[in-house]
Design an enzyme around this catalytic site. Sequence first.
Site, PDB file in Angstrom:
ATOM      1  CD  GLU A  35      -0.066  -4.255   1.724  1.00 44.92           C
ATOM      2  OE1 GLU A  35       0.413  -5.403   1.822  1.00 44.92           O
ATOM      3  OE2 GLU A  35       0.579  -3.215   1.976  1.00 44.92           O
TER       4      GLU A  35
ATOM      5  CG  ASP B 287      -4.893  -5.210   5.345  1.00 44.31           C
ATOM      6  OD1 ASP B 287      -5.729  -4.308   5.419  1.00 44.31           O
ATOM      7  OD2 ASP B 287      -3.669  -5.005   5.520  1.00 44.31           O
TER       8      ASP B 287
ATOM      9  CG  ASP C 145      -4.587  -3.064   2.547  1.00 48.42           C
ATOM     10  OD1 ASP C 145      -4.702  -4.305   2.541  1.00 48.42           O
ATOM     11  OD2 ASP C 145      -3.613  -2.475   3.057  1.00 48.42           O
TER      12      ASP C 145
ATOM     13  CG  ASP D 233      -5.601  -0.316   5.065  1.00 45.91           C
ATOM     14  OD1 ASP D 233      -5.350  -1.286   5.798  1.00 45.91           O
ATOM     15  OD2 ASP D 233      -4.754   0.231   4.327  1.00 45.91           O
TER      16      ASP D 233
ATOM     17  CG  HIS E 297       2.919  -1.882   4.443  1.00 46.22           C
ATOM     18  ND1 HIS E 297       2.416  -3.153   4.250  1.00 46.22           N
ATOM     19  CD2 HIS E 297       3.370  -1.872   5.714  1.00 46.22           C
ATOM     20  CE1 HIS E 297       2.563  -3.869   5.363  1.00 46.22           C
ATOM     21  NE2 HIS E 297       3.140  -3.109   6.251  1.00 46.22           N
TER      22      HIS E 297
ATOM     23  CG  ASP F 118      -2.128   2.029   5.637  1.00 48.17           C
ATOM     24  OD1 ASP F 118      -1.778   1.209   6.499  1.00 48.17           O
ATOM     25  OD2 ASP F 118      -2.541   1.699   4.508  1.00 48.17           O
TER      26      ASP F 118
ATOM     27  CG  HIS G 275      -3.390  -2.124   9.132  1.00 51.01           C
ATOM     28  ND1 HIS G 275      -3.636  -3.058   8.136  1.00 51.01           N
ATOM     29  CD2 HIS G 275      -2.971  -2.823  10.214  1.00 51.01           C
ATOM     30  CE1 HIS G 275      -3.378  -4.269   8.601  1.00 51.01           C
ATOM     31  NE2 HIS G 275      -2.971  -4.163   9.849  1.00 51.01           N
TER      32      HIS G 275
ATOM     33  CG  HIS H  36      -2.285   0.637   0.878  1.00 48.35           C
ATOM     34  ND1 HIS H  36      -3.399   0.506   1.674  1.00 48.35           N
ATOM     35  CD2 HIS H  36      -2.696   1.399  -0.170  1.00 48.35           C
ATOM     36  CE1 HIS H  36      -4.413   1.165   1.143  1.00 48.35           C
ATOM     37  NE2 HIS H  36      -4.007   1.725   0.028  1.00 48.35           N
TER      38      HIS H  36
END
Length: 305
Positions: A272, A229, A227, A124, A141, A128, A126, A97
């Site tokens: 990702e 994830d 992303d 996402d 990332h 980030d 996360h 990412h």
Amino acid sequence: MKTISLIGAPTDVGASVRGAGMGPDALRVAGLVEALEARQLAVIDHGNLHGPANPWQQPVNGLRHLEEAVAWNQGLFDAVDKALSQGHIPMMMGGDHCLAIGSISAVAKHCRKTGKKLRVLWFDAHADSNLSTISPTGNIHGMPVACLMGHGPEQLIHYAGHTPAVNPDEIRLIGIRSVDEGEKRFIHELGMQVYDMRYIDEHGMRAAMNAALEGVDENTHLHVSFDMDCLDPAIAPGVGTAVLGGPTYREAQLCMEMVADTGLLASLDVVELNPALDIRNQTAVLAVDLIESLFGKSTLVRING
């Protein structure tokens, strides 16, 4: 007919786990080009960009592989900028990412040039939004949102010839459920709009997406940075940093269909995807399924109005 420019970025220099560099070809194997063409879209697959290999070294001054990340993002900035100048919809296929720094910087430049408003939907697990001074790992990332907002190493915040490339009020974080302590303070200080999993649990995905899309109109360039994830690992195991408790298949489909309903999707990142951790390419197949929905696939023919 809309034209999609596929831009592969086969690198994991920003990631914590090797393997995301195989993501672009996994999407091709899963039938991405054929799926897009079935949506009556013209597809130009530009192949994969070339850049430095992953040296797999320890962080230096809180950053891992900075030189390599800068080079890959410059290549992406140039490729996305060219696709947008040709009137195409660029689809960046990652890779990790951190590559969204170059991709979205090019989109931001395009918006300033054309007078468009920018809205970034960042899906996402996360946030980030780490900085080299607070990141527990130094993995880039985990830093692209911060870099895009002008907080990061000088080499990663000037692609657009304008700093910051993106303002906090232009980005919406969706599906977040893993945030480092330093990131929490940073996000709060910037006043970013975050629709984390608790918000989604309490209000529902439809309400979250309605809020994330509020203010979007015909003068908006809508960018999706997805992303893999973000999704629950039960349905998307092929990711390097899986976090339990993500959106379900139906919730993810609703997100994509609501974006498609706007008719304003103008650029896209899919990142990702890690085939080394996948099961029979099922995460790539799921990604292609969701991309189809972004471009208008739905259960029934729906008539607006």
